[in-house]
Design an enzyme around this catalytic site. Structure first.
Site, PDB file in Angstrom:
ATOM      1  N   HIS A  82       0.847  -1.185   0.000  1.00 25.11           N
ATOM      2  CA  HIS A  82       0.000   0.000   0.000  1.00 25.11           C
ATOM      3  C   HIS A  82       0.882   1.233   0.000  1.00 25.11           C
ATOM      4  O   HIS A  82       1.844   1.317   0.755  1.00 25.11           O
ATOM      5  CB  HIS A  82      -0.880   0.021   1.265  1.00 25.11           C
ATOM      6  CG  HIS A  82      -1.750   1.229   1.337  1.00 25.11           C
ATOM      7  ND1 HIS A  82      -2.972   1.314   0.709  1.00 25.11           N
ATOM      8  CD2 HIS A  82      -1.560   2.433   1.928  1.00 25.11           C
ATOM      9  CE1 HIS A  82      -3.504   2.499   0.931  1.00 25.11           C
ATOM     10  NE2 HIS A  82      -2.671   3.201   1.670  1.00 25.11           N
ATOM     11  N   ASP A 161     -14.861   2.980   7.322  1.00 19.85           N
ATOM     12  CA  ASP A 161     -13.831   3.905   6.836  1.00 19.85           C
ATOM     13  C   ASP A 161     -14.404   4.838   5.777  1.00 19.85           C
ATOM     14  O   ASP A 161     -14.106   6.038   5.769  1.00 19.85           O
ATOM     15  CB  ASP A 161     -12.626   3.150   6.273  1.00 19.85           C
ATOM     16  CG  ASP A 161     -11.622   4.129   5.684  1.00 19.85           C
ATOM     17  OD1 ASP A 161     -11.125   4.973   6.455  1.00 19.85           O
ATOM     18  OD2 ASP A 161     -11.365   4.090   4.471  1.00 19.85           O
ATOM     19  N   ARG A 168     -14.433  13.147   7.670  1.00 17.34           N
ATOM     20  CA  ARG A 168     -13.160  13.824   7.969  1.00 17.34           C
ATOM     21  C   ARG A 168     -12.834  14.826   6.880  1.00 17.34           C
ATOM     22  O   ARG A 168     -12.363  15.931   7.145  1.00 17.34           O
ATOM     23  CB  ARG A 168     -12.036  12.783   8.071  1.00 17.34           C
ATOM     24  CG  ARG A 168     -12.073  11.983   9.346  1.00 17.34           C
ATOM     25  CD  ARG A 168     -11.188  10.754   9.237  1.00 17.34           C
ATOM     26  NE  ARG A 168      -9.806  11.075   8.982  1.00 17.34           N
ATOM     27  CZ  ARG A 168      -8.948  10.270   8.324  1.00 17.34           C
ATOM     28  NH1 ARG A 168      -9.342   9.098   7.882  1.00 17.34           N
ATOM     29  NH2 ARG A 168      -7.711  10.633   8.136  1.00 17.34           N
ATOM     30  N   SER A 183      -7.578   4.284   9.230  1.00 19.26           N
ATOM     31  CA  SER A 183      -8.233   4.281   7.926  1.00 19.26           C
ATOM     32  C   SER A 183      -7.493   3.345   6.963  1.00 19.26           C
ATOM     33  O   SER A 183      -8.089   2.459   6.333  1.00 19.26           O
ATOM     34  CB  SER A 183      -8.244   5.720   7.386  1.00 19.26           C
ATOM     35  OG  SER A 183      -8.553   5.750   6.031  1.00 19.26           O
ATOM     36  N   LYS A 187      -8.589  -1.041   5.964  1.00 22.13           N
ATOM     37  CA  LYS A 187      -8.807  -1.570   4.611  1.00 22.13           C
ATOM     38  C   LYS A 187      -7.834  -2.706   4.308  1.00 22.13           C
ATOM     39  O   LYS A 187      -8.186  -3.704   3.690  1.00 22.13           O
ATOM     40  CB  LYS A 187      -8.642  -0.442   3.582  1.00 22.13           C
ATOM     41  CG  LYS A 187      -9.834   0.508   3.584  1.00 22.13           C
ATOM     42  CD  LYS A 187      -9.628   1.702   2.682  1.00 22.13           C
ATOM     43  CE  LYS A 187      -8.643   2.665   3.261  1.00 22.13           C
ATOM     44  NZ  LYS A 187      -8.790   4.058   2.941  1.00 22.13           N
TER      45      LYS A 187
HETATM   46  N1  URA Z   1      -5.341   7.181   2.840  1.00 17.08           N
HETATM   47  C1  URA Z   1      -6.385   6.576   3.457  1.00 17.08           C
HETATM   48  O1  URA Z   1      -6.861   5.533   3.000  1.00 17.08           O
HETATM   49  N2  URA Z   1      -6.879   7.124   4.578  1.00 17.08           N
HETATM   50  C2  URA Z   1      -6.383   8.250   5.127  1.00 17.08           C
HETATM   51  O2  URA Z   1      -6.870   8.677   6.148  1.00 17.08           O
HETATM   52  C3  URA Z   1      -5.306   8.882   4.478  1.00 17.08           C
HETATM   53  C4  URA Z   1      -4.790   8.319   3.333  1.00 17.08           C
END
Ligand code: URA
Length: 433
Positions: A82, A161, A168, A183, A187
């Site tokens: 990621h 999320d 947010r 967050s 995932k």
């Molecule tokens: N990428 C994400 O998936 N979440 C965040 O809060 C910031 C970057």
């Protein structure tokens, strides 16, 4: 339990109990908590932070809020990577086939670009025929048969999320370390892979502007992953300057193919080898150096390129363009940006360069905007290079002629040219495992 009390605890800087966090996440996803209550709690978290236990609990609850992909039917070690996002970051297109060519089961869900950053799914969709929307069953079947599959989010992964991130975004609470860590990791945990390597970018084009912030975020995410029973490492890499030379969707696929064929930009190749080396090291329980050497060999013997072709073809993509990149549709207008004075490039603001490519059509400002796959920028000069007045610094590609002037202006604003050469920032700051 009342959300009002949970908000007041966090407002008064008290640690929330696991039950309070669980109640917040599950009730919010069920629509039983008002957005204004959730927004107030997020602002209290933003201002007062969360301890490690709270952050881990929040992440696990968010991960469990929807489908948890079960990859246990796949024989072998499942791996994922990621990136926290950047400009010119096409590493997935290179790293995924490198590690898959060693038989590691690369099961990756990627995102689209937003703001000044690009996204892997948009890049893959610039390949004619390539399908990024597969069912969870087809996703798993492709990983089993080809060792690799990269799709947009499939199933209902981490809906908490999605809801919290949108809130947010609208309430100036994105930049909170525990909220970013939970967050991203919610995932990754829901996506199911057992080995995860995080590429945490730092610099002008990244979320984390300083290496110190990137390190704090990395440590939090590695800790969360380990507590959830996954093998995790984080690489802190530079995003002060765009990665590689091509920015924009098909332009980035073309550059990724160059690296896979043993050519391409040295910085891009090096970041990919470091990421792949870490994945291999985690998955095969060997040293990082051994992992790095294995990754390098897969590139050198052409195995990674062959795996990339197999992957593209398995998801319906046309190999004609992959084998002959000049067949990718080219943008109608090409414009060279010329240098205004002699000197050295001492800084390139990656965020401004990413925004310049968005103006040309390579990205979207709003989620629903359409993008132009052939738009973007090829950099001819990068930080540290000597430049002469009148020389081409970059070429802008677009199908919207009217965007060229403003994209050029922003591109030039992003560059600092000085008489003296400055020390360059490192490409890799640290590896945390
Ligand atoms: N990428 C994400 O998936 N979440 C965040 O809060 C910031 C970057």
């Amino acid at each position: 339990m009342r959300i009002y009390d949970i908000i007041s605890h966090k407002r008064d800087n008290k640690a929330l109990t696991d039950e309070e966090i669980r109640f917040f996440v599950s009730s919010y996803v069920k629509g039983e908590i008002e957005h204004y209550h959730a927004a107030a709690l997020l602002m209290a978290i933003y201002l007062n932070g969360m301890n490690e236990r709270e952050t881990v609990t929040l992440t696990l609850e968010m991960a469990k809020s929807g489908d948890m992909l079960d990859l246990s039917g796949i024989d072998g070690i499942t791996v994922d990577k990621h990136s926290t996002g950047g400009v010119g970051d096409k590493t997935t297109l290179i790293v995924a086939p490198i590690v898959a060519s060693l038989g590691l089961k690369t099961a990756k869900m990627s995102g689209r670009g937003l703001g000044h950053t690009g996204g892997t799914i948009d890049k893959l969709e610039s390949i004619p025929g390539f399908k990024t929307a597969l069912s969870p069953e087809d996703f798993i079947r492709n990983v089993k048969e080809h060792d690799i599959c990269v799709v947009g989010q499939t199933g209902d992964l981490a809906p908490a999320d999605k809801m919290i991130y949108a809130l947010r975004d609208a309430t100036a609470t994105v930049g909170s370390m525990p909220l970013i860590a939970s967050s991203i990791m919610s995932k990754k945990l829901a996506a199911g892979a057992s080995c995860i390597v995080l590429d945490v970018k730092t610099g002008s084009g990244a979320f984390m502007k300083t290496p110190e912030e990137a390190e704090e975020l990395s440590r939090k995410m590695v800790d969360i992953g380990k507590r959830a029973g996954r093998r995790v490492a984080a690489v802190i890499s530079d995003m002060d300057t765009p990665l590689g030379r091509n920015i924009g969707n098909s332009l980035e696929v073309i550059e990724a193919v160059e690296v896979l064929k043993g050519k391409g930009s040295a910085d891009l190749k090096e970041v990919c080898l470091v990421l792949a080396g870490n994945i291999i090291s985690l998955a095969e329980s060997i040293s990082y150096n051994e992992g790095y050497e294995k990754a390098k060999r897969q590139l050198e013997i052409g195995a990674a390129y062959e795996k990339f072709r197999e992957f593209i073809s398995a998801q319906g993509g046309s190999l004609k363009e992959i084998d002959n990149p000049e067949l990718f549709p080219e943008a109608e207008f090409k414009h060279d940006v010329l240098c205004k004075k002699d000197g050295y490039i001492t800084k390139m603001n990656a965020e401004k360069i990413g925004s310049s490519s968005v103006i040309l059509g390579a990205g979207r400002v709003k989620k629903e905007d359409s993008i132009d796959h052939s738009a973007g920028i090829i950099l001819h000069k990068k930080t540290g290079d000597i430049v002469k007045e009148g020389e081409a610094l970059a070429t802008l590609y677009t199908n919207r002629r009217e965007t060229i002037a403003s994209a050029e202006k922003l591109f030039l604003e992003a560059l600092t040219v000085n008489i003296e050469k400055k020390e360059e920032s490192p490409l890799i700051y640290k590896i945390i495992s």
